[in-house]
Design a protein around this motif. Sequence first.
Motif, mmCIF file in Angstrom:
data_model
loop_
_atom_site.group_PDB
_atom_site.id
_atom_site.type_symbol
_atom_site.label_atom_id
_atom_site.label_comp_id
_atom_site.label_asym_id
_atom_site.label_seq_id
_atom_site.Cartn_x
_atom_site.Cartn_y
_atom_site.Cartn_z
ATOM 1 N N ARG A 1 13.203 0.292 -3.843
ATOM 2 C CA ARG A 1 13.011 1.196 -2.701
ATOM 3 C C ARG A 1 14.323 1.829 -2.264
ATOM 4 N N ALA A 2 14.214 2.900 -1.489
ATOM 5 C CA ALA A 2 15.405 3.552 -0.949
ATOM 6 C C ALA A 2 16.219 2.546 -0.136
ATOM 7 N N HIS A 3 17.521 2.611 -0.305
ATOM 8 C CA HIS A 3 18.475 1.687 0.326
ATOM 9 C C HIS A 3 18.337 0.272 -0.230
ATOM 10 N N GLY A 4 17.690 0.148 -1.386
ATOM 11 C CA GLY A 4 17.545 -1.155 -2.029
ATOM 12 C C GLY A 4 18.727 -1.465 -2.926
ATOM 13 N N THR A 5 18.729 -2.688 -3.458
ATOM 14 C CA THR A 5 19.842 -3.150 -4.284
ATOM 15 C C THR A 5 19.336 -3.710 -5.604
ATOM 16 N N GLU B 1 0.807 -1.216 0.000
ATOM 17 C CA GLU B 1 0.000 0.000 0.000
ATOM 18 C C GLU B 1 0.848 1.277 0.000
ATOM 19 N N GLU B 2 1.994 1.236 0.668
ATOM 20 C CA GLU B 2 2.818 2.441 0.745
ATOM 21 C C GLU B 2 3.616 2.685 -0.540
ATOM 22 N N ARG B 3 3.669 1.691 -1.408
ATOM 23 C CA ARG B 3 4.335 1.803 -2.708
ATOM 24 C C ARG B 3 5.796 2.250 -2.577
ATOM 25 N N LEU B 4 6.470 1.708 -1.588
ATOM 26 C CA LEU B 4 7.871 2.062 -1.373
ATOM 27 C C LEU B 4 8.804 1.358 -2.350
#
Length: 354
Positions: free
Chosen positions: A267-271, A241-244
């Motif tokens: 997402r942020a801090h993703g790889t 739901e937050e679509r991160l």
Amino acid sequence: MSQPRIPNEQWAQVIERDNEITFEKIPVPTPGPTEVLINIRYSGVCHTDLHALRNDWPLPRKTPLVGGHEGAGFVVAKGSNVGDTPAIGDAVGIKWLNSSCLECSFCIRGDESLCPKATLSGYTVDGTFQQYAVADAKHVARLPRDVDMASVAPVLCAGLTVYKGLKESGARPGEQVVIVGAGGGLGSIAIQYAKAMGLHVIAVDGGDEKGEACKRLGAANYVDFLKSGDVVEDVRKASGEERLGPHAVLLLAPNEKPFLQATQYVRAHGTVVLIAMPAGAKLSIPVFDTVVRMVTVKGSYVGSREDTAEAVDFFARGLIKAPVKVVGLSKLKDVFQEMGENKVVGRYVLDMGK
């Protein structure tokens, strides 16, 4: 065990020149001092083998060449300097990495694939599209004696490669990973490894057939890029739901566009892990966005001997089942044609006796 009878000639698929492969009889090779001769029973067909046929990578390729690097079989002869293992009759596999020096700084720390002296099965040395093949004794994969040879063959490259990629992603149990090209040979196995490692899979590929296959294998969500008006937004929706966005992305698709999309929806801090190597593809990412979101983009290239043992163990414990289609060695041209048209679902495996 008594010495098996070894013929002088064998059937093989030989690349004589770019885009030209011939089914013919060639001599059975003799193992060098540190090598073993393996009676190949089955060999998977990887997209890398199509790149080898086309000679479209900036990497010198042996010519003429016997391709293939997912061969499962039994040891039938050993070189003079090979120790007690593997023994005659042992079940083993030939991987992309045929040999390395085992002495350089890369080999010592377990990065054998980065060895400057590495040889590559089915590319710089003859591979597994033949009934008998040689490989370095210390690099062959050790397989359970009663293993299903046809099913384990794709684990030797497809399985090993995606398992290593998942390790490189740093994704933890309970997190989300996008697998792009999820309906293909690597992707269908990647879904299972990810599920076995406790990850939630968002599969991306094209077509209803591939979507159904991905969900049967354990994907929680499927994004069809052929129907999607906005792949980036649809992946974000699938992530919650937050679509991160997902925590990690494995890129297995044989074209450039998905590589550009991945950095936008992770997402942020993703790889983002690059595994497929589309010919001539380039990756362009915005520096500002990458920095402030702390996104990591990295390559992952096959795996070490330790990674191989771990990947095979998942299979031996029944956690991985490669969806294979078995055809005769003589049908390799047909397999390449389907592969070039992006029609392959799962993994083709060649039966060396047909």
